[in-house]
Design an enzyme around this catalytic site. Sequence first.
Site, mmCIF file in Angstrom:
data_model
loop_
_atom_site.group_PDB
_atom_site.id
_atom_site.type_symbol
_atom_site.label_atom_id
_atom_site.label_comp_id
_atom_site.label_asym_id
_atom_site.label_seq_id
_atom_site.Cartn_x
_atom_site.Cartn_y
_atom_site.Cartn_z
ATOM 1 N N THR A 1 5.780 62.277 26.723
ATOM 2 C CA THR A 1 4.449 63.040 26.484
ATOM 3 C C THR A 1 3.261 62.541 27.333
ATOM 4 O O THR A 1 2.319 63.041 27.865
ATOM 5 C CB THR A 1 3.898 63.197 25.145
ATOM 6 O OG1 THR A 1 5.071 63.838 24.309
ATOM 7 C CG2 THR A 1 2.738 64.011 24.961
ATOM 8 N N ASP B 1 27.550 44.053 10.975
ATOM 9 C CA ASP B 1 28.334 43.912 11.909
ATOM 10 C C ASP B 1 29.614 44.591 12.239
ATOM 11 O O ASP B 1 29.924 44.973 13.422
ATOM 12 C CB ASP B 1 28.600 42.315 11.863
ATOM 13 C CG ASP B 1 27.621 41.394 11.695
ATOM 14 O OD1 ASP B 1 26.424 41.584 12.370
ATOM 15 O OD2 ASP B 1 27.485 40.269 11.008
ATOM 16 N N GLU C 1 25.447 33.022 10.288
ATOM 17 C CA GLU C 1 24.469 33.446 11.260
ATOM 18 C C GLU C 1 24.992 32.510 12.656
ATOM 19 O O GLU C 1 24.949 32.681 13.585
ATOM 20 C CB GLU C 1 23.212 33.233 11.006
ATOM 21 C CG GLU C 1 22.333 34.273 9.771
ATOM 22 C CD GLU C 1 22.775 35.832 10.330
ATOM 23 O OE1 GLU C 1 22.874 35.992 11.541
ATOM 24 O OE2 GLU C 1 22.782 36.769 9.523
ATOM 25 N N GLY D 1 15.270 62.077 27.107
ATOM 26 C CA GLY D 1 15.396 60.784 26.974
ATOM 27 C C GLY D 1 15.203 60.414 25.421
ATOM 28 O O GLY D 1 14.605 61.312 24.735
ATOM 29 N N PRO D 2 15.352 59.276 25.341
ATOM 30 C CA PRO D 2 15.109 58.723 23.702
ATOM 31 C C PRO D 2 13.627 58.969 23.226
ATOM 32 O O PRO D 2 12.767 58.928 24.141
ATOM 33 C CB PRO D 2 15.716 57.456 23.933
ATOM 34 C CG PRO D 2 16.534 57.233 25.022
ATOM 35 C CD PRO D 2 15.867 58.273 26.068
ATOM 36 N N PRO D 3 13.676 58.904 22.011
ATOM 37 C CA PRO D 3 11.959 59.038 21.668
ATOM 38 C C PRO D 3 11.270 57.579 22.001
ATOM 39 O O PRO D 3 11.834 56.621 22.058
ATOM 40 C CB PRO D 3 12.163 58.837 19.888
ATOM 41 C CG PRO D 3 13.639 59.387 19.729
ATOM 42 C CD PRO D 3 14.547 58.825 20.800
ATOM 43 N N GLY D 4 10.013 57.768 22.257
ATOM 44 C CA GLY D 4 8.944 56.757 22.455
ATOM 45 C C GLY D 4 9.169 56.124 24.005
ATOM 46 O O GLY D 4 8.501 55.075 24.397
ATOM 47 N N HIS E 1 27.849 33.556 14.501
ATOM 48 C CA HIS E 1 27.509 34.656 15.740
ATOM 49 C C HIS E 1 27.126 33.786 16.913
ATOM 50 O O HIS E 1 27.495 33.992 18.022
ATOM 51 C CB HIS E 1 26.246 35.448 15.217
ATOM 52 C CG HIS E 1 26.668 36.585 14.312
ATOM 53 N ND1 HIS E 1 27.579 37.509 14.690
ATOM 54 C CD2 HIS E 1 26.267 36.822 12.939
ATOM 55 C CE1 HIS E 1 27.617 38.295 13.502
ATOM 56 N NE2 HIS E 1 26.990 37.880 12.630
ATOM 57 N N GLY F 1 7.950 57.518 26.891
ATOM 58 C CA GLY F 1 6.788 58.009 27.629
ATOM 59 C C GLY F 1 6.735 59.385 27.897
ATOM 60 O O GLY F 1 6.126 59.662 29.068
#
Length: 725
Positions: free
Chosen positions: A259, A552, A475, A252-255, A478, A257
């Site tokens: 470990t 963008d 902005e 899975g992606p870093p961070g 958007h 959980g």
Amino acid sequence: MDKMKKPKINWLLIVIVGIIAALLITVLVLLFSPKTQPKSFDYLLKHFEEAAKSTTDDIYFETIKINSLDNTIGVIFRNGAMREEYFVAASAAQANFLTSGNVEVREILQLANVQAYIQSIKTLNGTISWFTFMNKFLAQHPGYDASKAGLFGQHIVQENGFITFIKAIWFPALIAIIIFLGYKAQSRAASGGIFNPGKNQAVIVKTDKKFTDIAGNKEPIEEVQELVDYLKNPKKYAAAGARFPKGILLGGPPGTGKTLLAKATAGEANVPFFFISASSFVELYVGLGAKRVREMFKEARKLAPAIIFIDELDAVGRSRGSGIGGGNDEREQTLNQILVEMDGINENAGILIMGATNRTDVLDPALLRPGRFDRIITVGLPDIKEREEILKLHSKGKRLSKEIKFDKIAKRTPGYSGAQLENVINEASLLSVREKTDVIISTQIDEAIDRVMAGPAKKSRVISQEELKAVAYHEAGHAVVGLKVKGGNKVQKITIIPRGNAGGYNLMTPEEEKYNASKKELLATIASYMGGRAAEMIIYGKENISTGASDDISRATKIARKMVTEWGMSALGPIKYEEDTENPFLGRDYSKGTFGSKMAHEIDLEIRKIISASEEIAIKAIEQNLELLELIKDSLLENETIVAEEIEYIEKNMKLPPNNEKIKPDGESKKVNIEDLINQVNESQEKDKQKNAQIKEDLSKMDKKDNLTKAKDKGEEETLAEKAE
């Protein structure tokens, strides 16, 4: 994690204590040793004269020692039954005189007898060598006892300065050497050392983490809990004929959980838990990695049942012989040994191998097959509910304002990993300390989210009013597209305060989190990204568009390319032209596609069509809502930062939200906070829902009434027909 094998030893403290102990012992020895009195050099010469004049063996020097390091003279003098011990702090010349003597006197002694020598004492007092006289006296009086030859029991000894220094420091040095050797031995035992480099690098760890300390990731926890239960109750599964899984891979992606989940497994399993990083296998020597793998599994088999956890497995587990750099013999030998140990001749009964990696896609296929890693569990990014749980978990022990709502924070943090959410709470805590507030308030949470996503605000940057106005229009574009184009990303927060390399920043999230997206929703998402550029084109013209849309356009192009090359959402048909290969150095082929230049040109044309069509959608939405664009722009210029509730209020009422300080008719001030504003918007939306529901109900009743009328008319017609017959 704490090592279970040995507690950590503070060697520096031990060395300091050893040196202090050695110094203390030295002081005690000096304190309780016999005291010697200091005397003058003349006093020593007087004793020399007495010994020389004596005709018996009762007066003599038992010992004379000269320390050349500090020129002190240690003396033990005998006069009958009296024994006198003292020392003389002599000068360098005086000490040299006693050991070297005087050339003139030596010549006299060679020609004269003892009496002449004694006579010379009276005339040359202080200029002769008594050591030379002793030798002369013994030579002329062979009948005297050699140990008490009228003058000396021993020759005068000149001590070597180096030997004296060694005698002074030998004990402290011995203690220091013993401590150093012990430290080196402990280091070699831990890391193998230079004499045993192949020693097992894995450590048995013990942690207090439990599964209850993890929020979200319910499916991965359930999978791991089953394995932990197997280790605790193997008979229950053996009775069912179940085979013990050999390995479980967390990807899975870093961070997210991975470990942390392994730590919780160690805390729950209550069996030896071997922890090692895959990068610890391969080092300087050839064959070292394979040997360390063998040693690790050898120790684990002795302590079975046990768990082996290999973190960052892709360091040694990448596909063999692939990628730009080709193969790596040492890494591949280590991988081959891991493959053999996991499922080879030797049985691994009771041993569970856990691995964790961010790149399961680059691992060798032989490593991923059943029998090695039986289960591959993806620990993904948390959804909105899991994000709320993670935020609550990390907020324990922190003082939070009652106005903070975790569900709203979770809504504003789509795509955040568990590590990022923890960092949001920590950043908010630091901001609370910096701003000296008693509790963490909502504005600090908002600022923490922005800091984690785009970096700290650059409030000191000087921006002209015209440029600030252009950023506000961008902005606001958007926001308008997000509100008016169904399926597009909704703006949760807008700021015109520069962050990172951007002049402004907006947080856009989908209307709802979904695992699949339709073509219409993807086009709406691209349109929301192009909303800023569309607003610039409408307000300033095509010739005056800015570079502010760089990020963008990049995001829009990425989605459009995937629509064409991976998802088959173009005129080219449902064909996959490209693989997702962002980094070829991780074991992938360099070429991303298997098509020619003509097809590449057609792909680019389709991407251009999609982005152009989405841009037209954005332009049309803004042109139809120019008043809304101006209101949002004005709100940004006035407040610099606005959130979703304020944008919805502007859309609903077509006016700016009330200021924080609203003047009453009687002159008193009334505070209107953001929570009241949010409640107003929510109440308005709830009323609209009830109104729409009532309209639908009325329409439904009308439809039923019409149907009944039609049925009645039809029945009457049938009755008349029957009568006519």
